[in-house]
Design a protein around this motif. Structure first.
Motif, mmCIF file in Angstrom:
data_model
loop_
_atom_site.group_PDB
_atom_site.id
_atom_site.type_symbol
_atom_site.label_atom_id
_atom_site.label_comp_id
_atom_site.label_asym_id
_atom_site.label_seq_id
_atom_site.Cartn_x
_atom_site.Cartn_y
_atom_site.Cartn_z
ATOM 1 N N ILE A 62 -3.950 8.600 3.767
ATOM 2 C CA ILE A 62 -3.327 9.916 3.689
ATOM 3 C C ILE A 62 -3.226 10.410 5.124
ATOM 4 O O ILE A 62 -4.234 10.429 5.846
ATOM 5 C CB ILE A 62 -4.160 10.902 2.834
ATOM 6 C CG1 ILE A 62 -4.308 10.375 1.397
ATOM 7 C CG2 ILE A 62 -3.519 12.292 2.836
ATOM 8 C CD1 ILE A 62 -5.120 11.287 0.464
ATOM 9 N N LYS A 73 -3.021 2.270 -5.532
ATOM 10 C CA LYS A 73 -2.333 1.691 -4.367
ATOM 11 C C LYS A 73 -2.465 2.558 -3.107
ATOM 12 O O LYS A 73 -2.093 2.135 -2.012
ATOM 13 C CB LYS A 73 -0.844 1.537 -4.685
ATOM 14 C CG LYS A 73 -0.541 0.471 -5.709
ATOM 15 C CD LYS A 73 0.960 0.281 -5.734
ATOM 16 C CE LYS A 73 1.403 -0.574 -6.880
ATOM 17 N NZ LYS A 73 2.851 -0.386 -7.124
ATOM 18 N N THR A 74 -2.965 3.795 -3.274
ATOM 19 C CA THR A 74 -3.040 4.692 -2.119
ATOM 20 C C THR A 74 -4.060 4.175 -1.115
ATOM 21 O O THR A 74 -5.239 3.998 -1.441
ATOM 22 C CB THR A 74 -3.449 6.120 -2.553
ATOM 23 O OG1 THR A 74 -2.620 6.523 -3.624
ATOM 24 C CG2 THR A 74 -3.335 7.094 -1.388
ATOM 25 N N ARG A 75 -3.616 3.930 0.113
ATOM 26 C CA ARG A 75 -4.500 3.388 1.139
ATOM 27 C C ARG A 75 -4.855 4.438 2.189
ATOM 28 O O ARG A 75 -5.961 4.483 2.716
ATOM 29 C CB ARG A 75 -3.798 2.202 1.830
ATOM 30 C CG ARG A 75 -4.567 1.605 2.970
ATOM 31 C CD ARG A 75 -5.830 0.966 2.431
ATOM 32 N NE ARG A 75 -6.648 0.387 3.470
ATOM 33 C CZ ARG A 75 -7.971 0.448 3.469
ATOM 34 N NH1 ARG A 75 -8.608 1.059 2.497
ATOM 35 N NH2 ARG A 75 -8.660 -0.122 4.430
ATOM 36 N N ILE A 105 -9.772 5.330 0.131
ATOM 37 C CA ILE A 105 -8.689 5.940 0.913
ATOM 38 C C ILE A 105 -9.205 6.360 2.288
ATOM 39 O O ILE A 105 -10.301 6.908 2.408
ATOM 40 C CB ILE A 105 -8.114 7.170 0.167
ATOM 41 C CG1 ILE A 105 -7.510 6.731 -1.160
ATOM 42 C CG2 ILE A 105 -7.098 7.900 1.033
ATOM 43 C CD1 ILE A 105 -7.118 7.882 -2.062
ATOM 44 N N THR A 116 -10.508 12.532 -2.056
ATOM 45 C CA THR A 116 -10.735 11.188 -1.523
ATOM 46 C C THR A 116 -12.162 10.671 -1.765
ATOM 47 O O THR A 116 -12.426 9.487 -1.560
ATOM 48 C CB THR A 116 -10.453 11.166 0.003
ATOM 49 O OG1 THR A 116 -11.179 12.228 0.625
ATOM 50 C CG2 THR A 116 -8.979 11.332 0.278
ATOM 51 N N VAL A 166 -2.059 10.437 -5.927
ATOM 52 C CA VAL A 166 -3.043 9.402 -5.579
ATOM 53 C C VAL A 166 -3.190 8.407 -6.725
ATOM 54 O O VAL A 166 -3.282 8.798 -7.887
ATOM 55 C CB VAL A 166 -4.416 10.055 -5.284
ATOM 56 C CG1 VAL A 166 -5.497 8.999 -5.074
ATOM 57 C CG2 VAL A 166 -4.320 10.976 -4.078
ATOM 58 N N ASN A 218 0.851 -1.211 0.000
ATOM 59 C CA ASN A 218 0.000 0.000 0.000
ATOM 60 C C ASN A 218 0.877 1.247 0.000
ATOM 61 O O ASN A 218 1.967 1.261 0.568
ATOM 62 C CB ASN A 218 -0.862 0.064 1.272
ATOM 63 C CG ASN A 218 -2.046 -0.871 1.252
ATOM 64 O OD1 ASN A 218 -2.735 -1.007 2.255
ATOM 65 N ND2 ASN A 218 -2.302 -1.522 0.132
ATOM 66 N N GLU A 219 0.364 2.306 -0.603
ATOM 67 C CA GLU A 219 1.050 3.595 -0.524
ATOM 68 C C GLU A 219 0.344 4.498 0.482
ATOM 69 O O GLU A 219 -0.880 4.475 0.602
ATOM 70 C CB GLU A 219 1.059 4.276 -1.898
ATOM 71 C CG GLU A 219 1.948 3.523 -2.884
ATOM 72 C CD GLU A 219 2.122 4.228 -4.227
ATOM 73 O OE1 GLU A 219 2.829 3.664 -5.073
ATOM 74 O OE2 GLU A 219 1.548 5.323 -4.417
ATOM 75 N N ILE A 275 0.290 8.532 1.700
ATOM 76 C CA ILE A 275 0.747 9.889 1.395
ATOM 77 C C ILE A 275 1.018 10.644 2.692
ATOM 78 O O ILE A 275 0.161 10.706 3.590
ATOM 79 C CB ILE A 275 -0.281 10.642 0.519
ATOM 80 C CG1 ILE A 275 -0.409 9.927 -0.838
ATOM 81 C CG2 ILE A 275 0.131 12.105 0.341
ATOM 82 C CD1 ILE A 275 -1.419 10.528 -1.782
#
Ligand code: GLN
Length: 379
Positions: A161, A157-159, A191, A186, A154, A110-111, A113
Motif C-alpha cells: 500500500i 493478492k495485496t502486497r 502487506i 494491515t 485489500v 501482486n496488487e 493499493i
C-alpha cells in the motif's frame, strides 16, 4: 520496432509544464521546486567536503555519519529506533527510493493499493514489476479517505500500500485517525506500506506530521521515504533516503546497489553535519506557512476557489467559476495566454478526475508569488 514496456506512459507532467513555462516565459508555479537559495552554511559544508577530497564513491548504503544522524533524528522526533547499519539507506532522491522499494517488493500478479491523486512515478514502477495498481480515489474538496472502502480493496493478492502524507498534489495531511486505520487494516497481514514522507517538515497550522514510524505495528511493516531536497531547498542535489526494518532493507539494498550503487559523497557528508541541528529543519514549516498565507490572501476575492493546504508547498485552486474546460486544457491556456504555469491534477488519476482544480507551487520568492497572484486576480 522497439516494444515499449510502458506503452501508455508519456513524458511526466512536471517536465511538460516546466518546458511550456520556459518556452512561453510564464511564471513557473508548476513543477515543485524553490526559486530561492540554499542556506550559505550548508553550501559551505558541501564546499569544504569537496576541498577535503571526499570526491570518490561513498559507501553503497550511504555514509555512516549521515545514516547515524538520520537514526538519531528519528529517535528524537518520533521515538523510533532504526539501526543505521542495517535499516537506513541513502538514495539519489525520493523517486529512486520509491522505484527501488517497489522493484524490491512487488512480484508479478501482486496488487498495489494507490491513493489517487497519486504521484506519477508510483504506477509505472508497479507495472514494470508486473504488479497491478488498484486505486482508492480521493476527491476535491477535502480528499478525505473512507477507510472501510480502502479495506474492501485489500485481498490475498495485496502486497503493498503506497501512502503519501503530507500529500502531493492535494496539500492535505493525514491525522492519527488515518494512520491508526491503516495500521488496523494491515495488522497480521503480509502487506508492506511504502510511506512517501518527503514533505515531512512542511506541515502547517500546528499539525504534527504523521509518520508510520510513530506506530509500532505499522512501522514494523513499513518503508519510509524521505528527501533532503524538499527540506533544504536543494531539489537539484537529488539526495533522499529510505528507512525500514532490516529484512525489508536487505532486499531494498540488493536493488539499490545496481541502480545507483552510491550517492553524492560531499553532499552526504555536509548533510550529516547539518541535520544534527534541529533548527535547520524546524523553521521550514513556518517559512512555508507564511508563503502559503501570502499567496492565498493575494488571491482572495478572485474567481479562483482556495482549497485548504495543510502541508507540502502546493496550493490547489478551484477554477469551476471561471471555465468548464478540462484541467489539462486550462493549465495550458493559463500558461500561454496569462503567463502562469500550474499542474493539472487529473493526470494523477487512472482515468482523469473531473475535478476543476489546478496545483500551484508556492515555494517561490514573495515577489514571484505576488506577480502570479496579481495575474490570477485579474482573471
Ligand atoms: N515533486 C515535484 C512536484 O511534484 C516534481 C519532481 C519532478 O519533476 N520529478 O512538482
Amino acid at each position: 520496432m522497439i516494444q515499449s514496456k510502458l506503452p501508455r506512459v508519456g513524458t511526466t507532467i512536471f517536465t511538460v509544464m516546466s518546458g511550456l513555462a520556459t518556452e512561453t516565459g510564464a511564471i513557473n508555479l508548476s513543477q515543485g521546486f524553490p526559486d530561492f537559495p540554499v542556506e550559505r552554511d550548508l553550501i559551505s559544508l558541501v564546499n569544504q567536503n569537496m576541498e577535503h577530497n571526499y570526491n570518490q564513491y561513498a559507501p553503497m548504503s550511504g555514509t555512516p555519519e549521515l545514516r547515524s544522524a538520520l537514526a538519531a533524528k528519528y529517535k528524537l522526533l518520533y521515538g523510533r529506533n532504526y539501526d543505521p547499519q542495517t535499516e537506513i539507506t541513502i538514495t539519489a532522491g525520493g523517486t529512486q527510493a520509491i522505484y527501488t522499494a517497489i522493484t524490491a517488493l512487488v512480484q508479478p500478479e501482486n496488487e498495489v493499493i494507490l491513493f489517487a491523486p497519486a504521484y506519477d512515478c508510483y504506477a509505472p514502477a508497479v507495472e514494470l514489476s508486473g504488479g497491478r495498481p488498484v486505486y482508492y480515489e480521493m476527491h476535491a474538496p477535502d480528499y478525505a479517505v473512507d477507510w472501510n472502502k480502502v479495506k474492501s480493496l485489500v485481498n490475498r493478492k495485496t502486497r503493498l500500500i503506497i501512502i503519501n502524507t503530507p500529500h502531493n498534489p492535494s496539500g492535505t495531511a493525514w491525522t492519527e485517525k488515518d494512520l491508526l486505520a491503516l495500521q488496523d487494516i494491515t495488522k497480521g497481514s503480509d502487506i508492506i506500506v511504502l510511506s512517501d514522507e518527503v514533505y515531512e517538515h512542511i506541515i502547517f497550522d500546528g499539525m504534527k506530521h504523521q509518520t508510520v514510524a510513530l506506530y509500532d505495528d505499522l512501522s514494523s511493516r513499513s518503508i519510509v521515504v524521505g528527501s533532503f531536497g524538499k527540506t533544504f531547498h536543494a531539489t537539484g542535489w537529488k539526495v533522499g533516503y529510505a528507512a525500514a526494518p532490516a529484512p525489508i532493507m536487505k532486499e531494498f539494498r540488493k536493488i539499490h546497489q545496481f541502480v545507483t550503487f552510491a550517492v553524492n559523497h560531499p553532499v552526504q557528508r555536509a548533510l550529516a553535519e547539518y541535520i544534527q541541528n534541529p533548527d535547520h529543519y524546524n523553521g521550514v514549516a513556518k517559512m512555508y506557512e507564511e508563503k502559503r498565507d501570502r499567496f492565498a490572501s493575494a488571491i482572495a476575492g478572485s474567481r479562483f476557489g482556495i482549497r485548504p493546504s495543510n502541508g507540502t508547498y502546493f496550493q490547489l485552486l478551484d477554477y469551476s467559476e471561471i471555465t468548464n474546460e478540462k484541467d489539462t486544457d486550462y493549465a495550458v491556456r493559463l500558461t500561454r495566454e496569462m503567463g502562469v504555469a500550474s499542474i493539472p491534477v487529473s493526470v494523477f488519476y487512472p482515468n482523469g478526475s473531473g475535478d476543476k482544480v489546478l496545483r500551484f507551487c508556492f515555494a517561490k520568492e514573495n515577489e514571484t508569488l505576488d506577480r502570479a497572484a496579481e495575474i490570477l486576480r485579474s482573471i
